[in-house]
Design a protein around this motif. Structure first.
Motif, PDB file in Angstrom:
ATOM      1  N   PRO A  50       0.803  -1.230   0.000  1.00 54.02           N
ATOM      2  CA  PRO A  50       0.000   0.000   0.000  1.00 54.02           C
ATOM      3  C   PRO A  50       0.834   1.277   0.000  1.00 54.02           C
ATOM      4  N   ASP A  51       2.069   1.189   0.460  1.00 56.48           N
ATOM      5  CA  ASP A  51       2.917   2.382   0.478  1.00 56.48           C
ATOM      6  C   ASP A  51       3.740   2.521  -0.805  1.00 56.48           C
ATOM      7  N   GLY A  52       3.493   1.637  -1.768  1.00 52.11           N
ATOM      8  CA  GLY A  52       4.223   1.692  -3.035  1.00 52.11           C
ATOM      9  C   GLY A  52       5.526   0.921  -3.008  1.00 52.11           C
ATOM     10  N   LYS A  53       5.935   0.516  -1.797  1.00 54.04           N
ATOM     11  CA  LYS A  53       7.163  -0.284  -1.685  1.00 54.04           C
ATOM     12  C   LYS A  53       6.925  -1.606  -2.406  1.00 54.04           C
ATOM     13  N   PHE A  54       7.922  -2.120  -3.118  1.00 51.22           N
ATOM     14  CA  PHE A  54       7.674  -3.379  -3.807  1.00 51.22           C
ATOM     15  C   PHE A  54       8.848  -4.338  -3.737  1.00 51.22           C
ATOM     16  N   ARG A  55       8.511  -5.614  -3.951  1.00 55.05           N
ATOM     17  CA  ARG A  55       9.482  -6.708  -3.854  1.00 55.05           C
ATOM     18  C   ARG A  55       9.485  -7.423  -5.197  1.00 55.05           C
ATOM     19  N   MET A  56      10.656  -7.555  -5.796  1.00 52.61           N
ATOM     20  CA  MET A  56      10.743  -8.241  -7.094  1.00 52.61           C
ATOM     21  C   MET A  56      11.475  -9.552  -6.906  1.00 52.61           C
ATOM     22  N   GLU A  57      10.910 -10.610  -7.466  1.00 55.22           N
ATOM     23  CA  GLU A  57      11.565 -11.914  -7.406  1.00 55.22           C
ATOM     24  C   GLU A  57      11.815 -12.396  -8.834  1.00 55.22           C
ATOM     25  N   PHE A  58      13.047 -12.748  -9.102  1.00 54.85           N
ATOM     26  CA  PHE A  58      13.443 -13.185 -10.445  1.00 54.85           C
ATOM     27  C   PHE A  58      13.676 -14.688 -10.440  1.00 54.85           C
ATOM     28  N   TYR A  69      20.249  -9.468 -12.425  1.00 57.90           N
ATOM     29  CA  TYR A  69      20.601  -8.144 -11.872  1.00 57.90           C
ATOM     30  C   TYR A  69      20.489  -7.075 -12.961  1.00 57.90           C
ATOM     31  N   ALA A  70      20.940  -7.427 -14.161  1.00 58.54           N
ATOM     32  CA  ALA A  70      20.832  -6.482 -15.281  1.00 58.54           C
ATOM     33  C   ALA A  70      19.358  -6.237 -15.610  1.00 58.54           C
ATOM     34  N   GLU A  71      18.563  -7.313 -15.531  1.00 61.07           N
ATOM     35  CA  GLU A  71      17.125  -7.167 -15.823  1.00 61.07           C
ATOM     36  C   GLU A  71      16.460  -6.256 -14.778  1.00 61.07           C
ATOM     37  N   ALA A  72      16.861  -6.403 -13.531  1.00 61.07           N
ATOM     38  CA  ALA A  72      16.304  -5.548 -12.466  1.00 61.07           C
ATOM     39  C   ALA A  72      16.612  -4.080 -12.763  1.00 61.07           C
ATOM     40  N   ARG A  81      17.137  -2.778 -15.710  1.00 60.60           N
ATOM     41  CA  ARG A  81      16.326  -2.341 -16.864  1.00 60.60           C
ATOM     42  C   ARG A  81      14.908  -1.994 -16.407  1.00 60.60           C
ATOM     43  N   ILE A  82      14.371  -2.792 -15.515  1.00 55.20           N
ATOM     44  CA  ILE A  82      13.006  -2.519 -15.018  1.00 55.20           C
ATOM     45  C   ILE A  82      12.989  -1.210 -14.232  1.00 55.20           C
ATOM     46  N   ARG A  83      14.008  -1.001 -13.401  1.00 57.68           N
ATOM     47  CA  ARG A  83      14.073   0.239 -12.619  1.00 57.68           C
ATOM     48  C   ARG A  83      14.191   1.461 -13.534  1.00 57.68           C
ATOM     49  N   ALA A  84      14.966   1.334 -14.612  1.00 55.10           N
ATOM     50  CA  ALA A  84      15.105   2.451 -15.555  1.00 55.10           C
ATOM     51  C   ALA A  84      13.776   2.729 -16.253  1.00 55.10           C
ATOM     52  N   ALA A  85      13.077   1.647 -16.618  1.00 50.29           N
ATOM     53  CA  ALA A  85      11.769   1.819 -17.269  1.00 50.29           C
ATOM     54  C   ALA A  85      10.787   2.493 -16.308  1.00 50.29           C
ATOM     55  N   LEU A  86      10.840   2.105 -15.040  1.00 51.75           N
ATOM     56  CA  LEU A  86       9.937   2.713 -14.049  1.00 51.75           C
ATOM     57  C   LEU A  86      10.258   4.196 -13.854  1.00 51.75           C
ATOM     58  N   ALA A  87      11.532   4.545 -13.869  1.00 51.73           N
ATOM     59  CA  ALA A  87      11.913   5.952 -13.708  1.00 51.73           C
ATOM     60  C   ALA A  87      11.303   6.796 -14.829  1.00 51.73           C
ATOM     61  N   GLY A  88      11.292   6.240 -16.039  1.00 56.41           N
ATOM     62  CA  GLY A  88      10.705   6.947 -17.175  1.00 56.41           C
ATOM     63  C   GLY A  88       9.199   7.096 -17.067  1.00 56.41           C
ATOM     64  N   ILE A 124      16.092 -11.892  -5.171  1.00 54.96           N
ATOM     65  CA  ILE A 124      14.917 -11.198  -4.638  1.00 54.96           C
ATOM     66  C   ILE A 124      15.385  -9.833  -4.144  1.00 54.96           C
ATOM     67  N   ALA A 125      14.641  -8.777  -4.485  1.00 48.53           N
ATOM     68  CA  ALA A 125      15.043  -7.431  -4.045  1.00 48.53           C
ATOM     69  C   ALA A 125      13.817  -6.635  -3.630  1.00 48.53           C
ATOM     70  N   THR A 126      13.999  -5.776  -2.632  1.00 55.45           N
ATOM     71  CA  THR A 126      12.915  -4.909  -2.162  1.00 55.45           C
ATOM     72  C   THR A 126      13.317  -3.454  -2.395  1.00 55.45           C
ATOM     73  N   TYR A 127      12.358  -2.674  -2.885  1.00 52.35           N
ATOM     74  CA  TYR A 127      12.651  -1.276  -3.240  1.00 52.35           C
ATOM     75  C   TYR A 127      11.651  -0.312  -2.589  1.00 52.35           C
ATOM     76  N   ALA A 128      12.164   0.840  -2.150  1.00 55.35           N
ATOM     77  CA  ALA A 128      11.296   1.946  -1.753  1.00 55.35           C
ATOM     78  C   ALA A 128      11.028   2.772  -3.006  1.00 55.35           C
ATOM     79  N   THR A 129       9.889   3.450  -3.034  1.00 52.62           N
ATOM     80  CA  THR A 129       9.566   4.221  -4.236  1.00 52.62           C
ATOM     81  C   THR A 129       9.277   5.684  -3.899  1.00 52.62           C
ATOM     82  N   GLN A 130       9.509   6.512  -4.883  1.00 55.30           N
ATOM     83  CA  GLN A 130       9.143   7.922  -4.781  1.00 55.30           C
ATOM     84  C   GLN A 130       8.504   8.297  -6.111  1.00 55.30           C
ATOM     85  N   LEU A 131       7.346   8.959  -6.032  1.00 53.21           N
ATOM     86  CA  LEU A 131       6.683   9.352  -7.277  1.00 53.21           C
ATOM     87  C   LEU A 131       7.344  10.623  -7.801  1.00 53.21           C
TER      88      LEU A 131
END
Lengths: 77, 150
Positions: A11-19, A28-31, A33-40, B4-11
């Protein structure tokens, strides 16, 4: 084997990714790429925690069976 | 290997120099879509303003108006930095309700962004929503799972 990413968003937007199913260090490279896509798309991320899955779990996911030592049992005839 | 990785987010939407540019920007469009999803969920609508306790209008980038919070939850986006902040007049309104609406906006936007990112990277994507508390399936605090397979 297929490559899978499962993302749980709280609910706070925090998320957990499992590969799962990525060879070598590719997950790790894929993670990244996903983070860069999310930033955009308007989501900046900061890593809280990251760990590799235990070897046994990876083998189980990839369907690798425990190796045997190749011995053949023999009985005296 | 797999991990497995956990991330904080900022809009933080993309910086824009005009309203016209904002309308065509993917991050603004996605944020508006997320607000519309939340508005529909709560029987509300998205406007460009909210009102205060005295009924005075205040313009904002987006305003989420719902029957339970008719004054509205506003969202200001700084065009230079893209930073997102929530604005509202909470007089006489439950803090829980405001927090729930705010969380739903953040969670819905994040989930939609993750789904979009994975789709753009050629994953087949499915989304599942569930309660964080299995004993209270109607709990507004939810967990959203986005799965991508390639």
């Amino acid at each position: 084997m297929s490559q899978r990413v499962e993302v749980e968003i709280g609910p706070d937007g925090k998320f957990r990714m499992e590969f799962t199913g990525f060879p070598g260090e590719e997950c790790y490279a894929e993670a990244e790429r996903i983070r860069a896509a999310l930033a955009g798309l308007g989501i900046r991320t900061g890593t809280i925690e990251m760990h590799a899955k235990p070897g046994g779990l990876i083998e189980a996911e990839m369907g690798i069976e425990e190796e045997t030592d190749g011995e053949i049992s023999t009985r005296p005839g | 290997m797999s991990h497995i990785a956990t991330y904080a987010t900022q809009l933080q939407l993309n910086p824009v120099s005009s309203r016209a540019e904002a309308k065509n920007d993917e991050s603004y469009q996605l944020f508006l879509e997320a607000l519309e999803v939340v508005a529909e969920e709560y029987g509300g609508r998205v406007e460009d303003h909210i009102t205060d306790y005295f009924g005075r209008q205040r313009r904002c980038t987006f305003g989420l108006i719902t029957p339970m919070f008719s004054a509205g939850l506003g969202v200001d986006v700084d065009p230079k930095t893209g930073r997102v902040s929530f604005v509202f007049d909470d007089y006489g309104v439950s803090q829980d309700l405001i927090q729930t609406l705010q969380s739903r906006v953040v969670q819905t936007f994040t989930s939609m962004a993750v789904g979009r990112a994975l789709t753009d990277m050629n994953y087949d994507v499915e989304v599942e929503e569930g309660s964080l508390d299995p004993n209270r399936p109607a709990n507004p605090r939810r967990k959203v799972t986005v799965r991508g397979v390639m």
